[in-house]
Design an enzyme around this catalytic site. Structure first.
Site, mmCIF file in Angstrom:
data_model
loop_
_atom_site.group_PDB
_atom_site.id
_atom_site.type_symbol
_atom_site.label_atom_id
_atom_site.label_comp_id
_atom_site.label_asym_id
_atom_site.label_seq_id
_atom_site.Cartn_x
_atom_site.Cartn_y
_atom_site.Cartn_z
ATOM 1 N N HIS A 91 0.822 -1.218 0.000
ATOM 2 C CA HIS A 91 0.000 0.000 0.000
ATOM 3 C C HIS A 91 0.852 1.263 0.000
ATOM 4 C CE1 HIS A 91 0.887 -0.523 4.309
ATOM 5 N NE2 HIS A 91 0.679 0.780 4.430
ATOM 6 N N HIS A 138 4.459 9.312 12.369
ATOM 7 C CA HIS A 138 3.752 8.079 12.040
ATOM 8 C C HIS A 138 4.402 6.960 12.846
ATOM 9 C CE1 HIS A 138 1.649 5.212 9.572
ATOM 10 N NE2 HIS A 138 2.654 4.899 8.789
#
Length: 316
Positions: free
Chosen positions: A115, A179
């Site tokens: 992804h 993140h």
């Protein structure tokens, strides 16, 4: 002829992670705005820098950089599986040119991407097959990582190649920003996890589902303030964005990946891909970089940003 840059965050939690509906609407609109910029630019070729999350690249052989001559999406996190439209001859020419420029890259005739490469394209166009592509993997998850200086030099070499093609080349990057997904460390993991990090290709559907459930649970814990997961840091993100917009990309050379991980999370080094992309654009001269969207989405464990940049002369 011309280079432009598209950079956007990805997150495995975009579909099922917790976020208010107005945030989801704004994210969808941000990707629509990005798609419009791409369509207006009309690229002949896309060169994309992106990381992997132990789906296509493993410690059995972990390059710092790898150019894909052929590539296939593994179809994780609700992305579609299948071959990417790789411009194979251009990819080979790029790899040769990078070696001649002193950038040691690996080459793959069977690259598998996840992804990290395809999600932003599906969010924009519902497909990752809209444009001929050269995928360039950057190791952002498996220490030791390449330095920010090496990522910048890689980007500059790619930019010189792009200009020499005579094509309209869109340089893309995806990752970050701040993140902190629950990525395991090979130095502290139990033996079964170590084996997955070393050679975990083609997991069973049950193993993939279990892994995805762990990440979904981590997203819920992050929203509740679990101290084991660093919160998204909008101040760090905005400082990083401002530095990209300044064009002073050599300033990134001083960044240390260990420090980035401490401040921006285990996925923070994914911004190596952004530095490479903007460095590619910088070889064409001064540029103007527009921030089309930003939101610190704690439930997605991601500082979600979307940027589009073109040579400064385009805006005069």
């Amino acid at each position: 002829m011309s280079i432009a840059v598209l950079s956007a965050s990805h997150t495995p939690l975009m579909r099922d992670g917790v976020a208010p509906e107005d945030v989801r609407i704004a994210v969808r609109q941000g990707f629509k705005d990005l798609a419009k910029r791409v369509q207006d630019f009309q690229p002949d070729l896309v060169i994309q820098f992106a990381p992997d999350h132990f789906n296509g690249f493993f410690y059995e052989l972990m390059p710092a950089f790898c150019v894909g001559v052929n590539a296939t999406s593994v179809g994780d996190w609700d992305t579609k599986p299948g071959p990417l439209p790789v411009a194979s001859e251009d990819a080979l020419a790029l790899a040769r040119q990078l070696i001649e420029d002193g950038i040691d890259v690996a080459l793959s005739y069977r690259m598998e991407v996840d992804h990290g490469f395809v999600q932003i394209w599906e969010a924009m166009f519902d497909t990752f097959s809209s444009y001929p592509t050269i995928p360039i993997f950057i190791n952002c998850a498996a220490p030791p990582l390449p330095t920010f200086k090496r990522a910048r030099l890689l980007g500059e070499a790619v930019g010189r190649f792009a200009l020499a093609t005579g094509k309209r080349v869109l340089i893309s990057s995806s990752g970050g920003l701040s993140h902190d997904p629950p990525t395991p460390s090979i130095s502290t993991s139990p033996d079964d996890v170590k084996q997955r990090l070393i050679s975990g290709r083609n997991p069973s559907p049950e193993a993939r589902l279990a892994r995805e459930q762990r990440v979904l649970q981590a997203g819920a814990r992050a929203l509740q303030g679990d101290p084991a997961i660093l919160p998204v840091d909008p101040e760090w993100d905005r400082e990083f964005i401002a530095k990209l917009q300044s064009g002073q990309l050599s300033d990134f050379d001083a960044l240390n990946n260990d420090e980035v991980r401490r401040k921006a999370g285990r996925g923070g080094p994914e911004v190596l891909a952004w530095v490479a992309a903007f460095a590619a654009l910088s070889v064409q001269g001064q540029y103007k970089a527009d921030l089309l969207y930003y939101e610190a989405i704690q439930g997605w464990i991601a500082g979600m940003a979307m940027m589009f940049a073109e040579p400064a002369s385009k805006s005069d």
